[in-house]
Design a protein around this motif. Structure first.
Motif, PDB file in Angstrom:
ATOM      1  N   GLY A 103      31.683  51.661  41.805  1.00  0.00           N
ATOM      2  CA  GLY A 103      32.888  51.904  40.845  1.00  0.00           C
ATOM      3  C   GLY A 103      32.168  51.709  39.421  1.00  0.00           C
ATOM      4  O   GLY A 103      33.396  50.640  38.442  1.00  0.00           O
ATOM      5  N   MET A 104      31.075  51.398  39.042  1.00  0.00           N
ATOM      6  CA  MET A 104      30.560  51.411  37.727  1.00  0.00           C
ATOM      7  C   MET A 104      31.633  51.953  36.513  1.00  0.00           C
ATOM      8  O   MET A 104      31.643  50.429  35.499  1.00  0.00           O
ATOM      9  CB  MET A 104      28.830  51.802  37.833  1.00  0.00           C
ATOM     10  N   THR A 105      32.146  52.985  36.760  1.00  0.00           N
ATOM     11  CA  THR A 105      32.609  53.390  35.652  1.00  0.00           C
ATOM     12  C   THR A 105      34.217  53.717  35.456  1.00  0.00           C
ATOM     13  O   THR A 105      35.497  54.316  34.778  1.00  0.00           O
ATOM     14  CB  THR A 105      32.119  54.751  35.196  1.00  0.00           C
ATOM     15  N   THR A 106      34.342  52.652  36.205  1.00  0.00           N
ATOM     16  CA  THR A 106      36.105  52.652  36.889  1.00  0.00           C
ATOM     17  C   THR A 106      36.448  51.770  36.929  1.00  0.00           C
ATOM     18  O   THR A 106      36.087  50.845  36.857  1.00  0.00           O
ATOM     19  CB  THR A 106      36.104  52.373  38.487  1.00  0.00           C
ATOM     20  N   VAL A 107      37.587  50.938  35.411  1.00  0.00           N
ATOM     21  CA  VAL A 107      37.974  49.657  35.681  1.00  0.00           C
ATOM     22  C   VAL A 107      39.156  49.203  36.617  1.00  0.00           C
ATOM     23  O   VAL A 107      38.845  47.685  36.847  1.00  0.00           O
ATOM     24  CB  VAL A 107      39.845  50.497  34.469  1.00  0.00           C
ATOM     25  N   SER A 108      39.501  49.604  37.422  1.00  0.00           N
ATOM     26  CA  SER A 108      40.273  49.304  38.878  1.00  0.00           C
ATOM     27  C   SER A 108      38.789  48.419  39.736  1.00  0.00           C
ATOM     28  O   SER A 108      39.168  47.647  40.482  1.00  0.00           O
ATOM     29  CB  SER A 108      41.038  49.954  39.727  1.00  0.00           C
ATOM     30  N   ALA A 109      37.888  48.517  39.464  1.00  0.00           N
ATOM     31  CA  ALA A 109      36.762  47.793  40.452  1.00  0.00           C
ATOM     32  C   ALA A 109      36.047  47.121  39.679  1.00  0.00           C
ATOM     33  O   ALA A 109      35.517  45.826  39.849  1.00  0.00           O
ATOM     34  CB  ALA A 109      35.363  48.754  40.376  1.00  0.00           C
ATOM     35  N   TYR A 110      36.353  46.674  38.126  1.00  0.00           N
ATOM     36  CA  TYR A 110      36.056  44.894  38.147  1.00  0.00           C
ATOM     37  C   TYR A 110      37.319  44.187  38.055  1.00  0.00           C
ATOM     38  O   TYR A 110      38.284  44.704  37.443  1.00  0.00           O
ATOM     39  CB  TYR A 110      36.196  45.394  36.269  1.00  0.00           C
ATOM     40  N   ASP A 111      36.687  42.503  37.938  1.00  0.00           N
ATOM     41  CA  ASP A 111      37.392  41.842  38.901  1.00  0.00           C
ATOM     42  C   ASP A 111      37.649  40.865  37.356  1.00  0.00           C
ATOM     43  O   ASP A 111      38.574  40.518  37.539  1.00  0.00           O
ATOM     44  CB  ASP A 111      37.219  40.759  39.996  1.00  0.00           C
ATOM     45  N   TYR A 112      36.882  41.242  36.809  1.00  0.00           N
ATOM     46  CA  TYR A 112      36.898  39.714  35.430  1.00  0.00           C
ATOM     47  C   TYR A 112      36.839  40.363  34.081  1.00  0.00           C
ATOM     48  O   TYR A 112      36.225  41.571  34.147  1.00  0.00           O
ATOM     49  CB  TYR A 112      35.329  38.676  35.600  1.00  0.00           C
ATOM     50  N   TRP A 113      37.370  39.916  32.965  1.00  0.00           N
ATOM     51  CA  TRP A 113      37.701  41.157  31.936  1.00  0.00           C
ATOM     52  C   TRP A 113      37.230  39.635  30.971  1.00  0.00           C
ATOM     53  O   TRP A 113      38.647  38.634  30.987  1.00  0.00           O
ATOM     54  CB  TRP A 113      39.054  41.510  31.687  1.00  0.00           C
ATOM     55  N   GLY A 114      36.343  40.086  29.929  1.00  0.00           N
ATOM     56  CA  GLY A 114      37.095  39.141  28.922  1.00  0.00           C
ATOM     57  C   GLY A 114      38.435  39.756  27.849  1.00  0.00           C
ATOM     58  O   GLY A 114      39.244  40.613  28.071  1.00  0.00           O
ATOM     59  N   GLN A 115      38.708  39.370  26.806  1.00  0.00           N
ATOM     60  CA  GLN A 115      39.762  38.918  26.234  1.00  0.00           C
ATOM     61  C   GLN A 115      39.857  40.537  24.635  1.00  0.00           C
ATOM     62  O   GLN A 115      41.001  40.083  24.652  1.00  0.00           O
ATOM     63  CB  GLN A 115      40.308  37.596  25.122  1.00  0.00           C
ATOM     64  N   GLY A 116      38.917  40.621  25.085  1.00  0.00           N
ATOM     65  CA  GLY A 116      38.621  42.044  24.183  1.00  0.00           C
ATOM     66  C   GLY A 116      37.979  41.665  22.172  1.00  0.00           C
ATOM     67  O   GLY A 116      38.947  40.073  21.731  1.00  0.00           O
TER      68      GLY A 116
END
Length: 123
Positions: A103-116
């Motif tokens: 899921g390199m290109t898949t939003v749902s595969a990522y667990d950790y996000w910065g604030q933008g």
């Protein structure tokens, strides 16, 4: 685990910007790091990704040849160098990390996000 994105701003078309993402926590557990963006009224989309260990990179077609993703393991940081910016690059840019191999290109595969961080490109 925290991701802190920075470096956004207002630039003119053709200019460059460098985004940075400071990564804290168990970075050894990350498999891939990615940059995504979300323009007003649009869905979040993949921009670029990098495998944390090997450094292998991936890009969306819309940014190939203009953007470069890199990592600096010693500083636990990931960067996105953006050149030849276009008005359509205007968006909030997010860095993200994931533990899984797919899921390199898949939003749902990522667990950790910065604030933008907001990037605005004027014509």
């Amino acid at each position: 685990v925290q991701l802190q994105a920075s470096g956004g701003g207002l630039v003119q078309a053709g200019d460059s910007l460098r985004l940075a993402c400071a990564v804290s926590g168990r970075t050894s557990s990350y498999y891939d790091m990615g940059w995504f963006r979300q323009a007003p009224g649009k869905e979040r989309e993949f921009v670029a990704g990098i495998n944390w260990r090997s450094g292998t990179t991936y890009y969306a077609d819309s940014v190939k040849g203009r953007f470069t993703i890199s990592r600096e393991n010693a500083r636990n940081s990931v960067y996105l160098q953006m050149n030849s910016l276009k008005p359509e690059d205007t968006a909030v840019y997010y860095c993200a990390g994931k533990d899984r191999a797919w899921g390199m290109t898949t939003v749902s595969a990522y667990d950790y996000w910065g604030q933008g961080t907001l990037v605005t490109v004027s014509s």
